[in-house]
Design an enzyme around this catalytic site. Structure first.
Site, PDB file in Angstrom:
ATOM      1  N   ASP A  60       1.314 -43.304  67.444  1.00  0.00           N
ATOM      2  CA  ASP A  60       0.405 -43.970  66.504  1.00  0.00           C
ATOM      3  C   ASP A  60       0.173 -45.383  67.035  1.00  0.00           C
ATOM      4  OD1 ASP A  60      -0.716 -45.463  64.477  1.00  0.00           O
ATOM      5  OD2 ASP A  60       0.474 -44.556  62.884  1.00  0.00           O
ATOM      6  N   ASN A  87      -8.136 -44.860  73.980  1.00  0.00           N
ATOM      7  CA  ASN A  87      -9.329 -44.323  73.315  1.00  0.00           C
ATOM      8  C   ASN A  87      -9.252 -44.383  71.789  1.00  0.00           C
ATOM      9  OD1 ASN A  87     -11.701 -42.252  72.999  1.00  0.00           O
ATOM     10  ND2 ASN A  87      -9.941 -41.316  71.950  1.00  0.00           N
ATOM     11  N   SER A 139     -17.050 -50.582  72.677  1.00  0.00           N
ATOM     12  CA  SER A 139     -18.314 -50.237  72.015  1.00  0.00           C
ATOM     13  C   SER A 139     -19.318 -51.346  72.268  1.00  0.00           C
ATOM     14  CB  SER A 139     -18.070 -50.106  70.517  1.00  0.00           C
ATOM     15  OG  SER A 139     -19.290 -50.106  69.805  1.00  0.00           O
ATOM     16  N   ALA A 154     -16.132 -55.679  60.882  1.00  0.00           N
ATOM     17  CA  ALA A 154     -14.736 -55.807  61.340  1.00  0.00           C
ATOM     18  C   ALA A 154     -14.533 -54.979  62.604  1.00  0.00           C
ATOM     19  CB  ALA A 154     -13.772 -55.357  60.242  1.00  0.00           C
ATOM     20  N   TYR A 155     -15.162 -53.814  62.640  1.00  0.00           N
ATOM     21  CA  TYR A 155     -15.083 -52.949  63.828  1.00  0.00           C
ATOM     22  C   TYR A 155     -15.654 -53.685  65.044  1.00  0.00           C
ATOM     23  CZ  TYR A 155     -16.323 -48.920  66.836  1.00  0.00           C
ATOM     24  OH  TYR A 155     -16.470 -48.046  67.887  1.00  0.00           O
ATOM     25  N   VAL A 157     -15.972 -56.911  65.525  1.00  0.00           N
ATOM     26  CA  VAL A 157     -15.053 -57.993  65.903  1.00  0.00           C
ATOM     27  C   VAL A 157     -13.878 -57.415  66.713  1.00  0.00           C
ATOM     28  CG1 VAL A 157     -13.351 -59.637  64.972  1.00  0.00           C
ATOM     29  CG2 VAL A 157     -15.660 -59.549  64.000  1.00  0.00           C
ATOM     30  N   VAL A 188     -22.237 -41.419  69.873  1.00  0.00           N
ATOM     31  CA  VAL A 188     -21.797 -40.062  70.207  1.00  0.00           C
ATOM     32  C   VAL A 188     -21.519 -39.246  68.939  1.00  0.00           C
ATOM     33  CG1 VAL A 188     -20.051 -38.732  71.454  1.00  0.00           C
ATOM     34  CG2 VAL A 188     -20.755 -40.962  72.330  1.00  0.00           C
ATOM     35  N   ARG A 189     -21.938 -37.966  68.965  1.00  0.00           N
ATOM     36  CA  ARG A 189     -21.723 -37.065  67.825  1.00  0.00           C
ATOM     37  C   ARG A 189     -20.253 -36.636  67.712  1.00  0.00           C
ATOM     38  NH1 ARG A 189     -26.588 -35.452  69.881  1.00  0.00           N
ATOM     39  NH2 ARG A 189     -25.706 -33.776  71.127  1.00  0.00           N
ATOM     40  N   THR A 190     -19.506 -37.445  66.950  1.00  0.00           N
ATOM     41  CA  THR A 190     -18.098 -37.135  66.640  1.00  0.00           C
ATOM     42  C   THR A 190     -17.938 -37.393  65.144  1.00  0.00           C
ATOM     43  OG1 THR A 190     -17.456 -39.424  66.990  1.00  0.00           O
ATOM     44  CG2 THR A 190     -17.280 -37.962  68.903  1.00  0.00           C
TER      45      THR A 190
HETATM   46  P1  NAP Z   1     -13.154 -39.894  66.183  1.00  0.00           P
HETATM   47  O1  NAP Z   1     -13.855 -38.606  66.352  1.00  0.00           O
HETATM   48  O2  NAP Z   1     -13.026 -40.494  64.825  1.00  0.00           O
HETATM   49  O3  NAP Z   1     -11.692 -39.732  66.837  1.00  0.00           O
HETATM   50  C1  NAP Z   1     -10.805 -40.802  66.800  1.00  0.00           C
HETATM   51  C2  NAP Z   1      -9.497 -40.382  67.418  1.00  0.00           C
HETATM   52  O4  NAP Z   1      -8.614 -41.518  67.363  1.00  0.00           O
HETATM   53  C3  NAP Z   1      -8.823 -39.248  66.643  1.00  0.00           C
HETATM   54  O5  NAP Z   1      -8.122 -38.431  67.543  1.00  0.00           O
HETATM   55  C4  NAP Z   1      -7.846 -39.994  65.759  1.00  0.00           C
HETATM   56  O6  NAP Z   1      -6.716 -39.247  65.363  1.00  0.00           O
HETATM   57  C5  NAP Z   1      -7.419 -41.099  66.722  1.00  0.00           C
HETATM   58  N1  NAP Z   1      -6.767 -42.204  66.040  1.00  0.00           N
HETATM   59  C6  NAP Z   1      -7.230 -42.996  65.061  1.00  0.00           C
HETATM   60  N2  NAP Z   1      -6.296 -43.884  64.694  1.00  0.00           N
HETATM   61  C7  NAP Z   1      -5.206 -43.638  65.458  1.00  0.00           C
HETATM   62  C8  NAP Z   1      -3.914 -44.199  65.550  1.00  0.00           C
HETATM   63  N3  NAP Z   1      -3.526 -45.205  64.754  1.00  0.00           N
HETATM   64  N4  NAP Z   1      -3.059 -43.713  66.479  1.00  0.00           N
HETATM   65  C9  NAP Z   1      -3.430 -42.703  67.290  1.00  0.00           C
HETATM   66  N5  NAP Z   1      -4.628 -42.106  67.233  1.00  0.00           N
HETATM   67  C10 NAP Z   1      -5.496 -42.569  66.320  1.00  0.00           C
HETATM   68  O7  NAP Z   1     -13.805 -41.049  67.060  1.00  0.00           O
HETATM   69  P2  NAP Z   1     -14.582 -41.007  68.474  1.00  0.00           P
HETATM   70  O8  NAP Z   1     -16.020 -41.118  68.189  1.00  0.00           O
HETATM   71  O9  NAP Z   1     -14.059 -39.889  69.299  1.00  0.00           O
HETATM   72  O10 NAP Z   1     -14.122 -42.416  69.059  1.00  0.00           O
HETATM   73  C11 NAP Z   1     -13.263 -42.551  70.194  1.00  0.00           C
HETATM   74  C12 NAP Z   1     -13.389 -43.983  70.686  1.00  0.00           C
HETATM   75  O11 NAP Z   1     -14.757 -44.234  71.051  1.00  0.00           O
HETATM   76  C13 NAP Z   1     -13.047 -45.029  69.623  1.00  0.00           C
HETATM   77  O12 NAP Z   1     -12.340 -46.102  70.213  1.00  0.00           O
HETATM   78  C14 NAP Z   1     -14.404 -45.500  69.138  1.00  0.00           C
HETATM   79  O13 NAP Z   1     -14.367 -46.804  68.617  1.00  0.00           O
HETATM   80  C15 NAP Z   1     -15.215 -45.414  70.428  1.00  0.00           C
HETATM   81  N6  NAP Z   1     -16.666 -45.346  70.210  1.00  0.00           N
HETATM   82  C16 NAP Z   1     -17.221 -44.268  69.589  1.00  0.00           C
HETATM   83  C17 NAP Z   1     -18.611 -44.234  69.408  1.00  0.00           C
HETATM   84  C18 NAP Z   1     -19.313 -43.065  68.753  1.00  0.00           C
HETATM   85  O14 NAP Z   1     -20.542 -43.144  68.602  1.00  0.00           O
HETATM   86  N7  NAP Z   1     -18.623 -41.994  68.395  1.00  0.00           N
HETATM   87  C19 NAP Z   1     -19.399 -45.299  69.863  1.00  0.00           C
HETATM   88  C20 NAP Z   1     -18.796 -46.374  70.488  1.00  0.00           C
HETATM   89  C21 NAP Z   1     -17.430 -46.375  70.671  1.00  0.00           C
HETATM   90  P3  NAP Z   1      -6.608 -38.587  63.878  1.00  0.00           P
HETATM   91  O15 NAP Z   1      -7.214 -37.217  63.990  1.00  0.00           O
HETATM   92  O16 NAP Z   1      -5.139 -38.557  63.618  1.00  0.00           O
HETATM   93  O17 NAP Z   1      -7.359 -39.472  62.924  1.00  0.00           O
END
Ligand code: NAP
Length: 232
Positions: A60, A87, A139, A154-155, A157, A188-190
């Site tokens: 974590d 990540n 990001s 906040a994100y 920042v 990204v579509r997540t």
């Molecule tokens: P996501 O689908 O919400 O996945 C986030 C991942 O981070 C999940 O596996 C989550 O685990 C894990 N996580 C969150 N808090 C955690 C913690 N305290 N310890 C360990 N793992 C933790 O998000 P994503 O879109 O894949 O984002 C991945 C990265 O890309 C992030 O840093 C995000 O800021 C960056 N990003 C994403 C986008 C976008 O458009 N999607 C754009 C720019 C940047 P759980 O399943 O346990 O919650």
């Protein structure tokens, strides 16, 4: 032919982290990590169906004790970590205004998105090889040169701070030949990006996968999108 590397990806049970694991796991030894063991086991099983064998590590990133424990656990069976991909990240729904947000929103976001990657890098430093690579999933929201405002302050920042941490670590680690770079995956579509996002996870994972493997080792202290340097 790829030389097999040991690669740790935080927050890789779903989303961009999982896709990075899928792509890199075809040629490298990937360690999936996250804060929920059951979710990690599901992710591991899903990759095994594609003949991608991975390890799992409970970590974590918002909890310093969990980070210390994870590094200790890693050290029991590994001597070397070639690539660390920070990540894991969160965006909190109520993050609408720095003036009106509860302080808890800023604090939680910084713990996960900024201090987390710094603490994880520090804890795993004894194992990171020379040459080695550290990749921060940042990001465009953290950019100091793009237009500001309108979403998750906040994100944004937290990602600006992450970018600054990236530059400082790159400077400190250059003598050890460890590169440290930040990337913006695009929208990204997540679960975080939502269904309207313009990019697939495959595209979102492309630049970190390249930086982990094929990018020149001497690229360091930079911010990338689509394998190109972008302004901080
Ligand atoms: P996501 O689908 O919400 O996945 C986030 C991942 O981070 C999940 O596996 C989550 O685990 C894990 N996580 C969150 N808090 C955690 C913690 N305290 N310890 C360990 N793992 C933790 O998000 P994503 O879109 O894949 O984002 C991945 C990265 O890309 C992030 O840093 C995000 O800021 C960056 N990003 C994403 C986008 C976008 O458009 N999607 C754009 C720019 C940047 P759980 O399943 O346990 O919650």
């Amino acid at each position: 032919m790829h030389n097999s590397k040991t690669i740790l990806i935080t927050g890789s049970n779903r989303g961009i982290g999982f896709e990075i694991a899928r792509q890199l796991g075809k040629h490298h030894h990937v360690i999936l990590s996250g804060r929920d063991e059951v979710k990690l086991q599901h992710a591991q099983k899903d990759l095994a169906k594609e003949n991608i064998e991975t390890e799992i590590l409970l970590l974590d990133v918002s909890n310093p004790d969990s980070i210390t424990r994870a590094a200790k656990e890693f050290g029991k069976t590994h001597k070397e970590l070639h690539v660390l991909i920070n990540n894991a990240g969160i965006g909190i729904r109520g993050d609408t205004s720095l003036l009106r947000n509860s302080e808890d929103i800023l604090n939680q976001t910084l713990q996960t998105n900024s201090y987390g990657p710094l603490r994880v890098t520090k804890a795993f430093m004894p194992y990171i090889t020379s040459p080695g690579r550290v990749i921060m999933i940042s990001s465009g929201g953290g950019s100091m040169s793009d237009e500001t405002g309108g979403w998750w302050p906040a994100y944004c920042v937290s990602k600006t701070l992450l970018n600054s941490i990236t530059r400082q670590l790159a400077y400190e680690l250059e003598p050890k030949n460890i590169s440290v770079n930040a990337i913006c995956p695009g929208w990204v579509r997540t679960d975080m990006g939502g269904l309207s996002a313009t990019r697939s996870v495959h595209k979102g994972a492309e630049t970190p996968v390249w930086l982990a493997d094929e990018a020149p080792q001497n690229l360091t202290g930079k911010f990338f999108r689509d394998k190109k340097v972008i302004p901080w």
